[in-house]
Design an enzyme around this catalytic site. Structure first.
Site, mmCIF file in Angstrom:
data_model
loop_
_atom_site.group_PDB
_atom_site.id
_atom_site.type_symbol
_atom_site.label_atom_id
_atom_site.label_comp_id
_atom_site.label_asym_id
_atom_site.label_seq_id
_atom_site.Cartn_x
_atom_site.Cartn_y
_atom_site.Cartn_z
ATOM 1 N N HIS A 136 34.148 13.870 -48.175
ATOM 2 C CA HIS A 136 34.808 15.083 -47.698
ATOM 3 C C HIS A 136 36.276 15.096 -48.081
ATOM 4 C CE1 HIS A 136 35.306 18.703 -45.547
ATOM 5 N NE2 HIS A 136 34.340 18.522 -44.666
ATOM 6 N N SER A 137 36.869 13.932 -48.319
ATOM 7 C CA SER A 137 38.274 13.916 -48.727
ATOM 8 C C SER A 137 38.439 14.376 -50.173
ATOM 9 C CB SER A 137 38.858 12.509 -48.574
ATOM 10 O OG SER A 137 38.187 11.611 -49.421
#
Lengths: 455, 455
Positions: A136-137
């Site tokens: 998700h980063s």
């Protein structure tokens, strides 16, 4: 070299052994017309040749002066990222979901670009699958879905469509996937200070102060009303993924019968499935469950600003009658949308952020707050219109694989594709035993609403 | 409820994202005579029925008053632990090794009993495999190998042999796998205080003090002589597993030609493979590499005590001539054994522990000590004598899958079976690129020694 945004840093901070912070997508394809039996193995060979990796898939995490940055991986090892795998006999969807459940439980290697693509052979009926996993980063869920769509074509005859890691980089870039995210809410609440996030304890303290003030404010008091439930326990590291498609025509027929939206019906399906599941576990709370539902607030005349809000949808799981449950959910959703219609952009941001803040506080500190604002996340992500093909292979279905978190042990993410609504449920396997039964309960719910409407 | 021994606690402490502390074993079987084509799928069905799980496989980690304990898992979910999986086309050993490489890279779920058994179909030539993964805190490598052997029979007609998780518990129990282990060396050096291990910093400080005193002692000065090498870098989280069998008859012929032991020849094979690998990476140190080789010191007349020592084997990787290299390795091993023959049990324990201490210190603190005592671990674990069967399926080979650690990026573990020597190499995939080429270099080395001996 690109410094990570404070938001993206948070996804790294929040990750722990039993709480991986990657999102995924499962795409199910059928063989192109006339393809040989060893089609998938040949495809694997072709994909291994696709060694030019484009941003952001060529970026790995590094640290400069103690700050996390993305830098180009000079030793990218495609064999690590692209994996050719197989399902065991008999190669049903059940074996595919087991495979994804296990893979989605594994943390990724932080020394490398944070993505994996698994090409899966061994499915029955001349089908194959792609399971894509991205931290998700690196890419948020909606951007990941957009990328997965960009590699496809409406034209069954188009060839030379690259895999996701070799897509030409987009000019506009992402970043504007909007709110509705726990992490973005933290950043908003902290305002400017959020741009230079210090340490987790500092962030958590600021967050708690803001939330405690809001609890005294009558405008926000309605936020803090979710019951405690088994969905809101600490989670373990292993996941169960369950996914299925339902016909959009069936769902639309129910909408017409009751005068509701598609979103109301799918929310009611989730509500009913949760009710049945929790009753069977002897764990249905007396008070109704509350779902956090991100909604688009874009108006045609608006410019800029944040266009996603969250609705705290009362799922009326204390209501026995499926029709009444649907109608009440519809009324609640409508009331929430009306309330948003009268809010200024700043008020929307505040409301959204405060709604998410208790969950965010828990994530950061591990402490269970005395209040729960919602029990489950039900997210509906737009999918592509019309049939899509990947180098002649027809996309039969695509299912989002999202994130389960401490105190939010279940995430229900939906998308739409080719006259289907695609449900992807991800949950902690231990906290929520036999989670896959929810697929039956979702189906029961739709059938029940159809029967009640005389369809 | 059983408290974890201090040694077993250390395996939990040492584990981190890029350094999982589980050991594994890969067993390769051929189908029983006349078995149907779907033999492995049927076997999977039978194994799923084996739901009575015996100690230690039914124990999971818990904490009582802050101390780790093993308690029975009341909700054991066999589907989590036993997994039926498949290799992709074309199902060669290469695909099997890729599979094990990926699986061995994944941390296990600490909320559950720390083991997994993967039954693997899709191998060519009517073969299948079992990959078993057990956390070192639950079972040490040698005990795991013993268990894997206990589930087998020399009788091809014997049936009803249970899988490893359903073996009847053994009366004597393990615990006495002896020394040769980094963690046991820590415990010995700390003596009584090691039995109540406090915090990692305390342990590390005590260890450093002891080691620094030993460095001034002429009796131990020879320990600190390994060169720096690429094998001794920090590792990342992804592994490469490489495995192959060599004929024991071929190796014995070389032994006879040169008057050495089997262990000398396999050590020379490893030395030669390391030399070639590092030369091709342009990274061969000028000074010879040093291997840590655990050896059994049991004498017939001894009673009790620790029967495993470690030899710091000079691999003479600076020597170009393969024959001279073998002879020198042989002489060095012999000298080390002679030295041990004159040591008291207490001296053996001290010597062993101090040899391992710098590596242990690094593991605990993450700090690279100024001295390196060895570059690589070469371990030879006894395997079963004669052919073995599992419910009629012949065991064709078994390969140990050990642990790679920071500054010890490669572990070479060997075992013997049915007139074969089985090599299992596990390493960090990024620190040691194309590690699998070592298999070719091992083979080249044996061929070279045969040719030189005129065999």
């Amino acid at each position: 070299m690109t410094p990570l945004s404070p938001t993206d840093q948070l996804f790294l901070w929040l990750e722990k052994r039993q709480q991986p912070m990657h999102v995924g997508g499962l795409q199910l394809f059928s063989f192109p017309e006339g393809a040989p039996d060893d089609y998938v193995a040949r495809l694997a060979g072709q994909l291994r040749e696709q060694s030019v990796v484009t941003p952001p898939f060529n970026q790995h995490l590094d640290y400069r002066l103690g700050q996390p940055v993305w830098v180009e991986d000079k030793h990218l090892d495609l064999e690590h990222h692209f994996r050719f795998e197989a399902l065991p006999t008999p190669g049903r969807i059940r074996e595919l979901l087991s495979f994804v459940s296990a893979e989605h439980s594994h943390l990724m290697d932080r020394e490398r670009p944070l993505w994996e693509v698994h090409l899966i052979e061994g499915l029955k009926d001349r089908q194959f699958a792609l399971y894509t996993k991205v931290h998700h980063s690196l890419v948020d869920g909606i951007s990941a879905m957009r990328m997965a769509t960009r590699m496809l074509s409406p034209d069954p005859d188009q060839r030379d469509l690259p895999p996701i890691w070799a897509l030409p980089p987009r000019v506009s870039g992402g970043g504007e996937d909007g709110g509705g995210s726990l992490v973005r809410s933290i950043r908003h609440l902290l305002g400017e200070s959020g741009r230079q996030l210090g340490t987790v304890p500092t962030v958590a303290r600021e967050l708690l102060k803001t939330v405690n003030e809001a609890r005294k404010d009558p405008a926000y008091r309605s936020i803090f009303h979710a019951p405690r439930s088994m969905l809101n326990q600490k989670i373990t590291g292993s996941r169960r993924f369950a996914a299925q498609s339902w016909s959009l025509s069936r769902i639309k027929a129910v909408c017409h019968a009751y005068g509701t939206t598609v979103n109301d019906v799918v929310t009611a399906m989730c509500a009913s499935a949760l009710r049945t599941y929790l009753m069977n576990q002897d764990a249905l709370p007396d008070k109704p469950l509350i779902a956090m539902v991100p909604v688009s607030l874009r108006k045609d005349d608006s410019t800029g600003g944040n266009h996603v809000g969250v609705i705290l949808a009362n799922l009326h799981t204390d209501e026995n009658d499926p029709e009444k449950r649907l109608i009440r959910i519809h009324e609640g959703m409508q009331a929430a949308k009306d309330r948003y219609a009268h809010m200024s952009p700043e008020e929307i941001l505040n409301y959204t952020a405060l709604t998410l803040a208790p969950a965010a506080f828990h994530l950061l500190t591990g402490m269970a707050p005395a209040w729960q604002t919602f029990n489950v996340v039900i997210s509906n992500v737009p999918g592509p219109d019309g049939t899509r093909y990947w180098n002649g292979a027809k996309l039969e279905g695509l299912y989002p694989v999202s994130i389960a978190m401490d105190r939010l042990a279940l995430n229900m993410t939906l998308t739409s594709y080719n006259n289907q609504v695609e449900f992807g449920l991800i949950g902690c396997r231990r906290t929520l035993p036999s989670l896959q039964r929810m697929l039956d309960y979702l189906d029961d719910s739709l059938t029940e609403l159809e029967a009640a409407a005389g369809l």
